[in-house]
Design a protein around this motif. Sequence first.
Motif, PDB file in Angstrom:
ATOM      1  N   CYS A   1       0.842  -1.201   0.000  1.00 36.45           N
ATOM      2  CA  CYS A   1       0.000   0.000   0.000  1.00 36.45           C
ATOM      3  C   CYS A   1       0.875   1.247   0.000  1.00 36.45           C
ATOM      4  N   TYR A   2       0.283   2.341  -0.401  1.00 36.34           N
ATOM      5  CA  TYR A   2       1.001   3.611  -0.335  1.00 36.34           C
ATOM      6  C   TYR A   2       0.197   4.585   0.512  1.00 36.34           C
ATOM      7  N   VAL A   3       0.917   5.525   1.097  1.00 35.14           N
ATOM      8  CA  VAL A   3       0.318   6.475   2.029  1.00 35.14           C
ATOM      9  C   VAL A   3       0.457   7.876   1.441  1.00 35.14           C
ATOM     10  N   LYS A   4      -0.642   8.616   1.417  1.00 35.73           N
ATOM     11  CA  LYS A   4      -0.586  10.008   0.953  1.00 35.73           C
ATOM     12  C   LYS A   4      -1.399  10.877   1.898  1.00 35.73           C
ATOM     13  N   ARG A   5      -1.081  12.165   1.889  1.00 33.95           N
ATOM     14  CA  ARG A   5      -1.793  13.128   2.733  1.00 33.95           C
ATOM     15  C   ARG A   5      -2.925  13.732   1.913  1.00 33.95           C
ATOM     16  N   THR A   6      -4.122  13.780   2.510  1.00 36.13           N
ATOM     17  CA  THR A   6      -5.286  14.405   1.879  1.00 36.13           C
ATOM     18  C   THR A   6      -5.890  15.393   2.872  1.00 36.13           C
ATOM     19  N   ASN A   7      -6.985  15.993   2.484  1.00 29.18           N
ATOM     20  CA  ASN A   7      -7.705  16.897   3.383  1.00 29.18           C
ATOM     21  C   ASN A   7      -8.223  16.172   4.622  1.00 29.18           C
TER      22      ASN A   7
END
Length: 154
Positions: free
Chosen positions: A130-136
């Motif tokens: 899995c990959y992790v990203k920053r969102t609102n």
Amino acid sequence: MRRPHYEKVQDLLSPEAFEAHLDSVIEEWGGLLDRETAAMVVVERLGRSVASFTRVADLEEGMEANLRATVVSISSVRTFTRQDGTEGRVTNLELRDESGSCRFALWDDDVGLVERGKVAVGTTVRALDCYVKRTNFGLDVSRGKFGALLVEAA
């Protein structure tokens, strides 16, 4: 003698029994597997995982991770139109482990896991590659291109 992955099942098998299982798996595969790969097959068949898991609290933007967590909530399925005009679907799971919780997005065909009841509140899942990203909404986790969301047997 070095026994890769044996520590994950040492409470289930003696070293000799583990070696016998390795030999059996190698024979079953026609000698195509090396001992380390055969050990992974043995460990998985015994219901243990060979993957190492990241705690939710240790997730950081941009990292790749494997998670093992329980589904604590599921959002409704949302349909949308992509920029290229194709239709897409998404639903969000809230996953929780002993360290915290995170949002996990299921896209398109993976939404069917929820619709077919394979993934439900209370289900324990393994999210691999899995990959992790920053969102609102904070940190979001999604399955990578070659990843998988596996449901653990109850």
